[in-house]
Every structure is written in structure tokens, then in C-alpha cells.
Motif scaffolding. Sequence first.
Motif, PDB file in Angstrom:
ATOM      1  N   PHE A 187       0.820  -1.205   0.000  1.00  0.00           N
ATOM      2  CA  PHE A 187       0.000   0.000   0.000  1.00  0.00           C
ATOM      3  C   PHE A 187       0.861   1.266   0.000  1.00  0.00           C
ATOM      4  O   PHE A 187       0.617   2.204  -0.758  1.00  0.00           O
ATOM      5  CB  PHE A 187      -0.939   0.013   1.193  1.00  0.00           C
ATOM      6  CG  PHE A 187      -1.756   1.275   1.293  1.00  0.00           C
ATOM      7  CD1 PHE A 187      -2.796   1.506   0.415  1.00  0.00           C
ATOM      8  CD2 PHE A 187      -1.470   2.233   2.252  1.00  0.00           C
ATOM      9  CE1 PHE A 187      -3.552   2.661   0.487  1.00  0.00           C
ATOM     10  CE2 PHE A 187      -2.210   3.399   2.329  1.00  0.00           C
ATOM     11  CZ  PHE A 187      -3.252   3.614   1.442  1.00  0.00           C
ATOM     12  N   VAL A 188       1.888   1.287   0.837  1.00  0.00           N
ATOM     13  CA  VAL A 188       2.779   2.454   0.884  1.00  0.00           C
ATOM     14  C   VAL A 188       3.541   2.591  -0.426  1.00  0.00           C
ATOM     15  O   VAL A 188       3.728   3.715  -0.927  1.00  0.00           O
ATOM     16  CB  VAL A 188       3.728   2.357   2.096  1.00  0.00           C
ATOM     17  CG1 VAL A 188       4.797   3.420   2.044  1.00  0.00           C
ATOM     18  CG2 VAL A 188       2.932   2.464   3.385  1.00  0.00           C
ATOM     19  N   ALA A 189       3.952   1.505  -1.017  1.00  0.00           N
ATOM     20  CA  ALA A 189       4.661   1.575  -2.302  1.00  0.00           C
ATOM     21  C   ALA A 189       3.760   2.131  -3.395  1.00  0.00           C
ATOM     22  O   ALA A 189       4.190   2.954  -4.212  1.00  0.00           O
ATOM     23  CB  ALA A 189       5.175   0.191  -2.692  1.00  0.00           C
ATOM     24  N   VAL A 190       2.502   1.687  -3.408  1.00  0.00           N
ATOM     25  CA  VAL A 190       1.553   2.216  -4.389  1.00  0.00           C
ATOM     26  C   VAL A 190       1.282   3.690  -4.113  1.00  0.00           C
ATOM     27  O   VAL A 190       1.180   4.504  -5.036  1.00  0.00           O
ATOM     28  CB  VAL A 190       0.247   1.391  -4.379  1.00  0.00           C
ATOM     29  CG1 VAL A 190      -0.862   2.102  -5.141  1.00  0.00           C
ATOM     30  CG2 VAL A 190       0.496   0.020  -4.967  1.00  0.00           C
ATOM     31  N   LEU A 191       1.177   4.053  -2.848  1.00  0.00           N
ATOM     32  CA  LEU A 191       0.930   5.441  -2.469  1.00  0.00           C
ATOM     33  C   LEU A 191       2.068   6.346  -2.925  1.00  0.00           C
ATOM     34  O   LEU A 191       1.831   7.469  -3.386  1.00  0.00           O
ATOM     35  CB  LEU A 191       0.755   5.529  -0.952  1.00  0.00           C
ATOM     36  CG  LEU A 191       0.277   6.850  -0.372  1.00  0.00           C
ATOM     37  CD1 LEU A 191      -1.112   7.170  -0.891  1.00  0.00           C
ATOM     38  CD2 LEU A 191       0.270   6.779   1.134  1.00  0.00           C
ATOM     39  N   LEU A 236      -3.060   3.807  -9.180  1.00  0.00           N
ATOM     40  CA  LEU A 236      -3.540   2.534  -8.611  1.00  0.00           C
ATOM     41  C   LEU A 236      -4.028   2.683  -7.176  1.00  0.00           C
ATOM     42  O   LEU A 236      -4.211   1.692  -6.476  1.00  0.00           O
ATOM     43  CB  LEU A 236      -2.415   1.492  -8.656  1.00  0.00           C
ATOM     44  CG  LEU A 236      -1.922   1.094 -10.046  1.00  0.00           C
ATOM     45  CD1 LEU A 236      -0.741   0.154  -9.924  1.00  0.00           C
ATOM     46  CD2 LEU A 236      -3.039   0.449 -10.831  1.00  0.00           C
ATOM     47  N   LEU A 237      -4.241   3.901  -6.742  1.00  0.00           N
ATOM     48  CA  LEU A 237      -4.614   4.136  -5.345  1.00  0.00           C
ATOM     49  C   LEU A 237      -5.975   3.534  -4.997  1.00  0.00           C
ATOM     50  O   LEU A 237      -6.150   2.999  -3.897  1.00  0.00           O
ATOM     51  CB  LEU A 237      -4.600   5.629  -5.034  1.00  0.00           C
ATOM     52  CG  LEU A 237      -4.789   6.007  -3.578  1.00  0.00           C
ATOM     53  CD1 LEU A 237      -3.680   5.372  -2.740  1.00  0.00           C
ATOM     54  CD2 LEU A 237      -4.802   7.498  -3.402  1.00  0.00           C
ATOM     55  N   ALA A 238      -6.931   3.597  -5.919  1.00  0.00           N
ATOM     56  CA  ALA A 238      -8.271   3.059  -5.633  1.00  0.00           C
ATOM     57  C   ALA A 238      -8.232   1.558  -5.326  1.00  0.00           C
ATOM     58  O   ALA A 238      -8.802   1.118  -4.317  1.00  0.00           O
ATOM     59  CB  ALA A 238      -9.210   3.362  -6.788  1.00  0.00           C
ATOM     60  N   PRO A 239      -7.583   0.720  -6.147  1.00  0.00           N
ATOM     61  CA  PRO A 239      -7.518  -0.698  -5.773  1.00  0.00           C
ATOM     62  C   PRO A 239      -6.633  -0.949  -4.547  1.00  0.00           C
ATOM     63  O   PRO A 239      -6.873  -1.883  -3.787  1.00  0.00           O
ATOM     64  CB  PRO A 239      -6.919  -1.389  -6.990  1.00  0.00           C
ATOM     65  CG  PRO A 239      -6.892  -0.409  -8.088  1.00  0.00           C
ATOM     66  CD  PRO A 239      -7.080   0.935  -7.502  1.00  0.00           C
ATOM     67  N   ALA A 240      -5.646  -0.098  -4.338  1.00  0.00           N
ATOM     68  CA  ALA A 240      -4.733  -0.303  -3.213  1.00  0.00           C
ATOM     69  C   ALA A 240      -5.401  -0.009  -1.876  1.00  0.00           C
ATOM     70  O   ALA A 240      -4.959  -0.512  -0.844  1.00  0.00           O
ATOM     71  CB  ALA A 240      -3.493   0.567  -3.379  1.00  0.00           C
TER      72      ALA A 240
END
Length: 117
Positions: free
Chosen positions: A65-69, A75-79
Motif C-alpha cells: 500500500f505504501v509503495a503504491v501510495l 492505482l490508489l483506488a484498488p490499493a
Amino acid sequence: MSSVTEVAVPTSDFDGNAPVNGSRCMASTCSPGSPESLYWRRLGRRYELLGLASWIVATVAVVVFVAVLIAARSLLAPAVLLVPLACGMVLAGRWCDRNSRDAWDFAFWSLHAEVRQ
């Protein structure tokens, strides 16, 4: 209430006499020939391993999650779905840790009761 504490375990009287039926193993998955302490130690080990696995899954979910953030805001919505997963795994890990401690307490108690007989 944890599932470990819901198992009925017979107690001996104050003189250390065994129950009338002669078997101290009352858990549903414990075979009549194996000692009760061994059953609780195995159950405690299973809870420890399950708790460790849930803590690892929670850690991986938070790291992803932090990597996607940081890297891919698209990709924040699926994360965001990883946040409830991580919270659920943390709760499962805490539940397993508590049950593991309870199982080890029962193992020590039953081993002490077996030695007294």
C-alpha cells in the motif's frame, strides 16, 4: 472469547485424583491414547504459526500500500482495499497470539496435573 478457552477440560479434585473415567483428554480432536499436554502444545504451536503468517501478510499489505501510495497514484483506488486486509490480518494475528498463550498455559497446567498423578 477465544476458542481455546471454550474447550471443556476436566479437573482433578484437591487430592490430585483423576476423573472417574480415567482419561484426562476431553478435547474433541485429542485421541484417547495421547497425553493432554501434548495436544495443547501442538495446538499452541499451530496458533503461533498461524499468527506469524497473519502478521507477515499484514506487513506485506502495508508495504505494498505504501509503495503504491508513493509510486503509482493511479492505482490508489484498488490499493485502498489493502488497508482493511492489513487491519483484519493484524486482528487475526492478535487473536492467534492470545490463543497460543492460552494453549501453552493449558499445556503447562495439564503437564503439572499429569505429573501429580
